[in-house]
Design an enzyme around this catalytic site. Structure first.
Site, PDB file in Angstrom:
ATOM      1  N   GLY A 138       0.837  -1.185   0.000  1.00 38.15           N
ATOM      2  CA  GLY A 138       0.000   0.000   0.000  1.00 38.15           C
ATOM      3  C   GLY A 138       0.878   1.244   0.000  1.00 38.15           C
ATOM      4  N   SER A 194       6.553  -4.400  -2.064  1.00 40.81           N
ATOM      5  CA  SER A 194       6.134  -3.066  -2.464  1.00 40.81           C
ATOM      6  C   SER A 194       6.316  -2.118  -1.280  1.00 40.81           C
ATOM      7  CB  SER A 194       4.693  -3.120  -2.977  1.00 40.81           C
ATOM      8  OG  SER A 194       4.341  -1.955  -3.663  1.00 40.81           O
ATOM      9  N   TRP A 195       5.255  -1.459  -0.809  1.00 45.33           N
ATOM     10  CA  TRP A 195       5.395  -0.647   0.399  1.00 45.33           C
ATOM     11  C   TRP A 195       5.856  -1.511   1.578  1.00 45.33           C
ATOM     12  CZ3 TRP A 195       6.210   3.528   3.020  1.00 45.33           C
ATOM     13  CH2 TRP A 195       5.892   3.574   4.380  1.00 45.33           C
ATOM     14  N   ASP A 238       8.112  -4.998 -13.917  1.00 49.19           N
ATOM     15  CA  ASP A 238       7.316  -4.346 -12.887  1.00 49.19           C
ATOM     16  C   ASP A 238       7.071  -2.896 -13.297  1.00 49.19           C
ATOM     17  OD1 ASP A 238       6.319  -3.116 -10.560  1.00 49.19           O
ATOM     18  OD2 ASP A 238       7.504  -4.410  -9.240  1.00 49.19           O
ATOM     19  N   HIS A 262       4.542  -6.848 -11.005  1.00 50.19           N
ATOM     20  CA  HIS A 262       4.648  -6.386  -9.620  1.00 50.19           C
ATOM     21  C   HIS A 262       3.930  -7.272  -8.616  1.00 50.19           C
ATOM     22  CE1 HIS A 262       5.153  -3.407  -6.444  1.00 50.19           C
ATOM     23  NE2 HIS A 262       3.861  -3.498  -6.166  1.00 50.19           N
TER      24      HIS A 262
END
Length: 329
Positions: free
Chosen positions: A53, A120-121, A274, A302
């Site tokens: 996120g 990711s985050w 990605d 991704h």
């Protein structure tokens, strides 16, 4: 037969679904309560899973990357999202609050050191956490690296990714007056925090659709409509963090502070194609991290659910689990 499957469908590569043996709401102060769960082996090697996120929340599928006989898997919803409360709240919600929350969870569960798994985050947060508490991080498993730099934000919200997805970018940008399109993050921020829930939800769904459309190399560009509550939390939190540059003190802070985790072993699993977090960040990270190894996955994007990504992550965590004594787990 080994429980790990080499089939090419992402779901077939994962361990069977499991239920938590522990679920709780942890009061972390500042008016926030966060949802925490444990599954797998209560006496197993501990691993904390950091979702993406910001604002994505954890999901049952995330439990399935770990052998449940070997791993004690800890998942939690970060502040403001998933089952944590208050929902979609950005008050007292920064990277440093989340780092402190991770430590509160570790203390509450009486864990000395653990593996940290994030994409990711979640990879951003894992790195910041490890650089802040290197004594607690036994191993880092990172996917789809995001370093919270201006370069990365410019790529995704400033026209880079739009060169590959012009149709989706048109849908995303047309909701903003042309005069405001020079800073899409700020333009959406004004609408995501307008106080009008109907307007916030409309822009939240558009924000989520832009990202979801680009997540997989197999995407047809039509991710479907995101549920309103999820979209509003996801978009508001993500935008809040991006407006504030990840709450880091300097652009490039994560790479600057890599020397703090030179001794912490880890693996980076990165999709070659990605579109959300281009491979340059993963390459830069691997180049500066003495104990980190990069696995570039061919023909992958991704998403955590990409077959090649799932294959590598399950393989890595299986090997770490088999050698957990080496890592002090």
């Amino acid at each position: 037969m080994d429980k790990f499957s080499g089939q090419k469908r992402a779901g077939a590569m994962l361990y069977p679904p499991i239920d938590p043996f522990d679920q709780r709401m942890l009061d972390v102060g500042d008016g926030h309560q966060i949802y925490v769960e444990q599954c797998g082996n209560p006496k197993g090697a501990p691993v904390v899973v950091l979702h993406g996120g910001p604002g994505g929340g954890c999901s049952p599928a995330m439990r399935r990357y770990f052998d449940p006989e070997v791993w004690r898997v800890i998942l939690f919803d970060q502040r403001g999202c998933g089952r944590s409360r208050p929902h979609a709240s950005t008050e007292n919600n920064t990277t440093w609050h989340l780092v402190a929350d991770i430590e509160r969870i570790r203390a509450a569960l009486d864990i000395d050191r653990w593996a940290v798994f994030g994409g990711s985050w979640g990879a951003t947060l894992a790195l910041v956490y490890a650089e802040t508490h290197p004594e607690a991080a036994a191993f880092l498993a990172l996917r789809g690296v995001f370093l919270a730099t201006q370069r990365e934000l410019d790529w995704f919200y400033g026209g880079g990714a739009s060169q590959f997805w012009p149709d989706q970018w048109a849908r995303f940008s047309k909701l903003v007056p042309e005069a405001e399109r020079g800073d899409m993050i700020a333009a959406y921020n004004r609408r995501l925090f307008s106080g009008d829930v109907k307007q916030e939800t409309r822009y939240a769904r558009a924000w989520a659709a832009w990202e979801n459309s680009l997540a997989s190399v197999e995407s047809d560009g039509n991710p479907g409509e995101t549920p309103a509550d999820y979209a509003r939390a996801f978009a508001r939190l993500e935008n809040h963090y991006f407006v504030n540059k990840g709450f880091l003190e300097a652009d490039g802070q994560i790479l600057r502070d890599l020397h703090k985790i030179d001794h912490v072993p880890g693996v980076i699993v990165q999709g070659r194609y990605d579109m959300i977090c281009p491979p340059k960040s993963a390459h830069d990270l691997a180049s500066g991290w003495r104990s980190g190894r990069l696995h570039m996955v061919r023909a992958a994007g991704h998403a955590l659910s990409e077959p090649g990504i799932s294959f590598e992550l399950v393989r890595v965590m299986r090997l770490v689990g088999q050698n957990r004594g080496t890592y002090g787990l």
